[in-house]
Design an enzyme around this catalytic site. Structure first.
Site: not given
Ligand code: PDD
Length: 281
Positions: A203, A36, A102, A147, A55, A179, A104
């Site tokens: 991320l 996403y 279903r 992501k 990304r 993070e 895997h």
């Molecule tokens: N999340 N690290 C993680 C684990 C995240 O889920 C996010 C953002 C970030 C920051 O990334 P960015 O600056 O590109 O938003 C770092 C989004 C906002 C979410 O999952 O809703």
């Protein structure tokens, strides 16, 4: 308009949210098999769209999928979802699609499920006044640079923070700060701004990238470096960055004040530049 009447995009069609349906055999539903993006839009202008799409392409490639649309097509898809009078974000999700049963394992010939919607960015003024965070051991997998929609560990970690009246969980692995559960982290110490290196433990946040560009343009001392957990105890400032929360100063960590417990001068400096960028980019 009630939220469930708002327009969403699903597999080539726009429809009210309440009418958008997917199969229970969708691999996103069964396995969290998808990726996403969350892309902020300030008064109808998508912020750093190209970086979000690049990304997205990397995330898709990591899970052995190809982007179903070009950058121009994505931009066209998002436009009808945006309100030029509001600050919103686009939520875009691509799953591997619906298989006959279903299983895997997956075949390469599935048609991806593509879903996009917009939502208002929640007010963050209260967070900008300084917020609380806590440190927690990172329980996520090894591909945190992807992501992925599979966010069970992240949501449990964030919820643990909320249960303790904190806005974010700061994740620690092998004694190193990585993070937040849904944000990147910056630490200021003795005039130097530090952030953990971009590897598979974090991320590659787009807000992180914007902030790094601002810091470097200002020629402020900066290091992308491993940060030991103890560094947080002596930090002058701690910030968390994300597309929906921008740059949030942490003034209390693990129930103790960060430095004097007030928002630091470096945050004011970088946040002012960030707000200018938002207004003009
Ligand atoms: N999340 N690290 C993680 C684990 C995240 O889920 C996010 C953002 C970030 C920051 O990334 P960015 O600056 O590109 O938003 C770092 C989004 C906002 C979410 O999952 O809703």
């Amino acid at each position: 308009m009630s939220p469930d009447q708002s327009l969403v995009y699903l597999n080539g069609h726009y429809q009210p949210l309440c009418d958008a349906k997917i199969s229970v055999l969708d691999r996103g539903f069964l396995f969290g098999d998808g990726v996403y993006e969350v892309i902020p839009s300030y008064r109808g202008r998508l912020f750093y769209l190209d970086d979000h799409l690049s990304r997205l392409a990397k995330s898709l490639n990591s899970i052995r999928m190809t982007p179903p649309h070009s950058a121009t097509q994505w931009s066209e898809i998002f436009q009808p979802l945006l309100d030029p009078t509001k600050d919103q974000y686009i939520y875009l999700q691509i799953t591997r699609g619906v298989a006959a049963k279903r299983d895997h394992s997956f075949s390469d010939d599935l048609t991806p499920t593509v879903f996009a919607m917009s939502a208002d960015i929640a007010p963050i003024e209260h967070l900008r006044c300084g917020t609380q965070a806590l440190t927690i051991e990172d329980t996520r997998w090894h591909l945190c640079n992807v992501k992925a929609t599979t966010l069970l560990a992240n949501i449990l970690l964030r919820q643990e923070a909320l249960d303790q009246q904190c806005a974010e969980a700061i994740l620690i692995k092998n004694g190193l700060v990585l993070e937040g559960a849904a944000s990147n982290i910056f630490v200021v110490k003795d005039g130097v701004i530090l952030t953990p290196p971009q590897d598979s433990n974090i991320l590659p946040g787009i807000t992180r990238k914007v902030v790094i560009d601002l810091i470097q343009n200002q020629r402020i001392p900066f290091q992308e470096t491993a940060i030991r957990t103890e560094t947080l105890d002596h930090a002058d400032e701690i910030w968390l960055t994300s597309s929906t929360r921008e740059i949030i100063p942490v003034t209390e960590l693990n129930s103790r004040s960060v430095s004097s417990g007030t928002i630091g001068p470096m945050w004011h400096r970088i946040n002012t530049l960030f707000q200018e960028k938002k207004a003009h980019d």
